[in-house]
Design a protein around this motif. Structure first.
Motif, PDB file in Angstrom:
ATOM      1  N   ARG A 245      41.869  78.224  -7.541  1.00 63.07           N
ATOM      2  CA  ARG A 245      41.746  77.605  -8.866  1.00 63.07           C
ATOM      3  C   ARG A 245      42.421  76.222  -8.888  1.00 63.07           C
ATOM      4  O   ARG A 245      41.837  75.251  -9.389  1.00 63.07           O
ATOM      5  N   ASP A 246      43.614  76.109  -8.303  1.00 61.83           N
ATOM      6  CA  ASP A 246      44.307  74.817  -8.290  1.00 61.83           C
ATOM      7  C   ASP A 246      43.535  73.783  -7.475  1.00 61.83           C
ATOM      8  O   ASP A 246      43.453  72.607  -7.865  1.00 61.83           O
ATOM      9  N   LEU A 247      42.963  74.223  -6.357  1.00 57.87           N
ATOM     10  CA  LEU A 247      42.215  73.278  -5.522  1.00 57.87           C
ATOM     11  C   LEU A 247      40.934  72.840  -6.213  1.00 57.87           C
ATOM     12  O   LEU A 247      40.535  71.649  -6.130  1.00 57.87           O
ATOM     13  N   GLU A 248      40.258  73.733  -6.911  1.00 58.01           N
ATOM     14  CA  GLU A 248      39.067  73.338  -7.658  1.00 58.01           C
ATOM     15  C   GLU A 248      39.415  72.322  -8.746  1.00 58.01           C
ATOM     16  O   GLU A 248      38.686  71.340  -8.951  1.00 58.01           O
ATOM     17  N   VAL A 249      40.513  72.556  -9.435  1.00 63.52           N
ATOM     18  CA  VAL A 249      40.940  71.608 -10.475  1.00 63.52           C
ATOM     19  C   VAL A 249      41.254  70.249  -9.860  1.00 63.52           C
ATOM     20  O   VAL A 249      40.890  69.194 -10.408  1.00 63.52           O
ATOM     21  N   HIS A 250      41.915  70.243  -8.701  1.00 65.52           N
ATOM     22  CA  HIS A 250      42.271  68.982  -8.055  1.00 65.52           C
ATOM     23  C   HIS A 250      41.020  68.244  -7.561  1.00 65.52           C
ATOM     24  O   HIS A 250      40.919  67.009  -7.709  1.00 65.52           O
ATOM     25  N   ILE A 251      40.067  68.961  -6.996  1.00 62.81           N
ATOM     26  CA  ILE A 251      38.820  68.327  -6.558  1.00 62.81           C
ATOM     27  C   ILE A 251      38.081  67.726  -7.751  1.00 62.81           C
ATOM     28  O   ILE A 251      37.558  66.599  -7.690  1.00 62.81           O
ATOM     29  N   LYS A 252      38.027  68.458  -8.832  1.00 64.62           N
ATOM     30  CA  LYS A 252      37.361  67.952 -10.040  1.00 64.62           C
ATOM     31  C   LYS A 252      38.057  66.708 -10.566  1.00 64.62           C
ATOM     32  O   LYS A 252      37.400  65.735 -10.995  1.00 64.62           O
ATOM     33  N   ALA A 253      39.399  66.699 -10.553  1.00 61.96           N
ATOM     34  CA  ALA A 253      40.141  65.531 -11.038  1.00 61.96           C
ATOM     35  C   ALA A 253      39.857  64.316 -10.161  1.00 61.96           C
ATOM     36  O   ALA A 253      39.679  63.193 -10.669  1.00 61.96           O
ATOM     37  N   ILE A 254      39.797  64.477  -8.852  1.00 54.63           N
ATOM     38  CA  ILE A 254      39.479  63.350  -7.959  1.00 54.63           C
ATOM     39  C   ILE A 254      38.085  62.827  -8.250  1.00 54.63           C
ATOM     40  O   ILE A 254      37.860  61.601  -8.330  1.00 54.63           O
ATOM     41  N   SER A 255      37.135  63.721  -8.400  1.00 54.97           N
ATOM     42  CA  SER A 255      35.754  63.301  -8.655  1.00 54.97           C
ATOM     43  C   SER A 255      35.617  62.560  -9.981  1.00 54.97           C
ATOM     44  O   SER A 255      34.859  61.587 -10.084  1.00 54.97           O
ATOM     45  N   GLU A 256      36.342  62.990 -10.992  1.00 54.62           N
ATOM     46  CA  GLU A 256      36.201  62.357 -12.318  1.00 54.62           C
ATOM     47  C   GLU A 256      37.001  61.065 -12.438  1.00 54.62           C
ATOM     48  O   GLU A 256      36.545  60.126 -13.105  1.00 54.62           O
ATOM     49  N   LYS A 257      38.168  60.981 -11.820  1.00 56.07           N
ATOM     50  CA  LYS A 257      39.033  59.815 -12.032  1.00 56.07           C
ATOM     51  C   LYS A 257      38.778  58.690 -11.039  1.00 56.07           C
ATOM     52  O   LYS A 257      38.926  57.511 -11.399  1.00 56.07           O
TER      53      LYS A 257
END
Length: 414
Positions: A245-257
């Protein structure tokens, strides 16, 4: 009473039998006779036994004498053999003593050399051992310092902020070693006011490449703690779910920011500061890798980041070479001009060499003709009329006066 009555009178009774005096006297006589006979037989047997014993004793005495004689003879032979053996043993003992003495001397010499060499080898080994002990002491000191550094590293990894700084420092070291100064920027600010960990500038005004080093190590450490402890498979499964879950959130944050069209590349790097964590993600969390690819986020380990930086460095070198292509082309044009001028001068020099060669051929032809004419003149025999004719000949056909050293002839044909 008369004697007959006395003899027939009963005297004794044994059971139902009655014995008279005459019967008793007759029985006593018979008994005495039997006793006498028995004694005579006994005496005869005793005498016979003594005679047999005497004969046997005599036989034993003769046999003993023979045995004594044989023993005496054997003893004599044995004494002779013992004397011979004593002589042999004496000579052999002398030889053995001499051989033992020589061997002892040789052994003493070899033992002395061996002890000397062993002492020398022992000293050398002790010296080497001291050197190795010194190296071991140095290694032990290094190990102690390394243990202290490991403890410091553990303290760093136990803190979230210091752990992020550790991953940031590893990423910065790899990029600073691989790219020239000015080709990257750390903690740069994008147009959306976000600050990625690193921004690699691409050539030809292409969008920059974003590298993020904020890997979530807390959930990974929880997985390791659950695997090493005795909490059971449930705790490990919970830790894996939290990590996913933490890694998915981090990947999503990189993709969006960090994926900004026109400003950054459409692919970003997520830096993992450990090769083992990178291998574990690709082995046990394949779905996360696929989600990262779909989100255009590439998970890179230190070795992959180093390889990517080398590729970017090669691209930058190629771009710089293309930027300098017009200068290289101008230099090539100048070089071709110099080559053309050199070719012209070489051709002119070749013409000069050809003309000189032709002149030399003509000179050789003239000297050949002159030589042939001189030979003809030398072969002539001049008489008085011919001498007067020669004196009245034109100036061109007579010999030059002495002192000038040359012969002038009129050349009719060439």
């Amino acid at each position: 009473m008369d004697i007959a009555q006395i003899i027939n009178a009963p005297v004794a009774q044994f059971g139902s039998s009655t014995f008279t005096l005459g019967q008793l006297v007759a029985g006593a006589g018979l008994m005495l006779l039997a006793l006498f006979v028995f004694l005579m037989v006994l005496l005869w047997r005793s005498a016979r036994a003594r005679a047999v014993a005497a004969a046997e004793a005599a036989q034993r005495a003769r046999e003993a004498e023979q045995r004594m004689a044989e023993l005496t003879r054997a003893q004599t032979e044995l004494q002779g053999r013992i004397g011979t053996i004593a002589e042999v043993f004496g000579s052999r003992q002398a030889e053995l003593t001499k051989a033992l003495s020589e061997r002892m001397d040789g052994m003493t010499t070899r033992l002395g050399h061996s002890i000397t060499e062993q002492t020398k080898s022992t000293h050398e080994n002790l010296a080497k051992l001291q050197e190795r002990l010194a190296v071991i002491d140095t290694a032990q000191n290094n190990i102690q310092s390394l243990a202290g550094q490991v403890v410091q590293l553990q303290n760093i990894l136990s803190n979230k902020q210091t752990r992020g700084a550790f991953g940031q420092s590893r990423m910065e070291a790899i990029i600073a070693d691989g790219l020239p100064h000015g080709a990257y920027e750390f903690q740069a600010t994008l147009s959306n006011n976000t600050r990625p960990d690193c921004l690699v500038k691409m050539p030809n005004d292409a969008p920059s490449l974003v590298i993020d080093a904020k890997f979530p190590l807390e959930s990974w450490n929880a997985i390791r703690a659950a695997s090493e402890g005795e909490s059971g498979p449930d705790a490990k499964r919970v830790a894996e779910q939290s990590f996913r879950r933490d890694l998915e959130v981090h990947i999503k944050a990189i993709s969006e920011k960090y994926l900004l069209p026109g400003e950054t590349q459409d692919t970003a790097f997520m830096f993992v500061p450990s090769e083992s964590i990178f291998a574990e993600i690709h082995e046990n969390f394949e779905s996360l890798v696929q989600k990262a690819h779909r989100a255009r986020v590439v998970i890179v380990s230190p070795s992959l980041l180093m390889l990517s930086i080398q590729v970017i460095q090669a691209v930058l070198k190629d771009a710089r070479m293309r930027e300098q292509a017009h200068l290289i082309q101008a230099e090539v044009v100048k070089l071709m001009q110099d080559v053309t001028r050199l070719d012209d001068r070489v051709r002119k020099l070749q013409n000069h060499f050809g003309q000189a060669s032709r002149d030399i051929d003509q000179i050789l032809t003239s000297t050949d003709k002159i030589t042939k004419r001189g030979e003809k003149i030398e072969a002539l025999e001049l008489g008085p009329a011919e001498a007067a004719k020669t004196q009245s000949a034109p100036t061109e056909n007579r010999l030059s006066p002495p002192g000038q050293g040359s012969l002038r002839l009129r050349v009719v044909d060439e």
